[in-house]
Design a protein around this motif. Sequence first.
Motif, mmCIF file in Angstrom:
data_model
loop_
_atom_site.group_PDB
_atom_site.id
_atom_site.type_symbol
_atom_site.label_atom_id
_atom_site.label_comp_id
_atom_site.label_asym_id
_atom_site.label_seq_id
_atom_site.Cartn_x
_atom_site.Cartn_y
_atom_site.Cartn_z
ATOM 1 N N VAL A 226 -10.487 0.127 1.102
ATOM 2 C CA VAL A 226 -10.511 1.539 1.489
ATOM 3 C C VAL A 226 -10.567 2.395 0.234
ATOM 4 N N ILE A 227 -11.453 3.371 0.216
ATOM 5 C CA ILE A 227 -11.579 4.268 -0.929
ATOM 6 C C ILE A 227 -11.180 5.680 -0.510
ATOM 7 N N GLN B 158 -4.249 12.876 7.135
ATOM 8 C CA GLN B 158 -4.352 12.288 8.467
ATOM 9 C C GLN B 158 -5.585 11.392 8.592
ATOM 10 N N GLU B 159 -6.649 11.743 7.904
ATOM 11 C CA GLU B 159 -7.855 10.901 7.947
ATOM 12 C C GLU B 159 -7.576 9.532 7.326
ATOM 13 N N VAL B 160 -6.823 9.505 6.231
ATOM 14 C CA VAL B 160 -6.482 8.226 5.606
ATOM 15 C C VAL B 160 -5.545 7.427 6.504
ATOM 16 N N CYS C 237 0.873 -1.168 0.000
ATOM 17 C CA CYS C 237 0.000 0.000 0.000
ATOM 18 C C CYS C 237 0.909 1.216 0.000
ATOM 19 N N TYR C 238 0.869 1.959 -1.093
ATOM 20 C CA TYR C 238 1.786 3.083 -1.286
ATOM 21 C C TYR C 238 1.015 4.394 -1.169
ATOM 22 N N LEU C 239 1.311 5.150 -0.129
ATOM 23 C CA LEU C 239 0.650 6.439 0.082
ATOM 24 C C LEU C 239 1.674 7.560 -0.022
ATOM 25 N N SER C 240 1.501 8.399 -1.022
ATOM 26 C CA SER C 240 2.377 9.552 -1.197
ATOM 27 C C SER C 240 1.657 10.816 -0.732
ATOM 28 N N LEU C 241 2.395 11.672 -0.052
ATOM 29 C CA LEU C 241 1.808 12.943 0.368
ATOM 30 C C LEU C 241 1.323 13.744 -0.834
ATOM 31 N N LEU D 168 -9.468 6.664 -5.436
ATOM 32 C CA LEU D 168 -8.502 5.572 -5.436
ATOM 33 C C LEU D 168 -8.972 4.495 -4.469
ATOM 34 N N THR D 169 -9.027 3.252 -4.940
ATOM 35 C CA THR D 169 -9.423 2.126 -4.103
ATOM 36 C C THR D 169 -8.189 1.324 -3.702
#
Length: 280
Positions: free
Chosen positions: A173-174, A154-156, A111-115, A189-190
Amino acid sequence: WKIHSILRAKRRASWRPAVLYLCQSLTYLPYAIVSVSSAMVYPDAREVIKIGKEYTLSELIAGNVLVGYFTHCKFSGERLPLIVADGPSGIGKGMLKKLKKFLTSFGFNLCYLSLDMFFIPRDKRYEVIHGIANGTINGGEYDERNFYNMTAFQEVLAIVNDFRASGEREREVIIAQAWETSKNASPPLTMRLTERTGFVIEGKYVHAKCLQARYGKNPYRIRFVEDEKTVRSKFYKRELASRGPGQELDILMLAYDRLFVSSYKRYIQELGETLLIYKL
């Protein structure tokens, strides 16, 4: 923390993975006496970066990060802690996406989350960029973190934490809006999270104090560094390839010099922490 130095190298790996593994192993040697047992078995360096196999430079760097991460996992006492990585604009933090190939080979997913997925609308950002370029806004005082919707980010992260603490085997998660530069838009994004999901949190300001409580007990916190001239050149080449030459690129580079660099330096000074360094 020890400083890791990733040598400028050939595009093909030979003896370097073994040297990088040795550096990683020595870094964590003092912690071996407090090793926390875990039901999850993590691969060792020889399984991640295989001597004799060919890798691109980006793959080799990502693989070295994963070696350090798995070593961290063995002693952290936390199941699959987050990888949290910052670095200046243009340095190439996106190379961490190469982790997916490695993780998949071991039965994990990424799971890749970029700012950057949480940029505010482009017109609002470029209103500031143009103001800095024409001198109506002082880039030396402006905080580039205003370019990001930190609340949504922050919510994600809160959803990620909730899943990790829940004991659920999987969850979908969407993210309602996730910025994509190539599309110049923020489509939904899902993400499919499972009990074998490794998380990468990447971005220029992700070690900000307001975010640290969102990363769990023992995240693997790292920073990419490189000399300023090289990073600026990489940023320019990337943007030139993306948008071509012209006034828009010139304005962006003025903002780079007057805002992006100074804002990041202030952030580092405010943070005042020593992180695990990956020198490119």
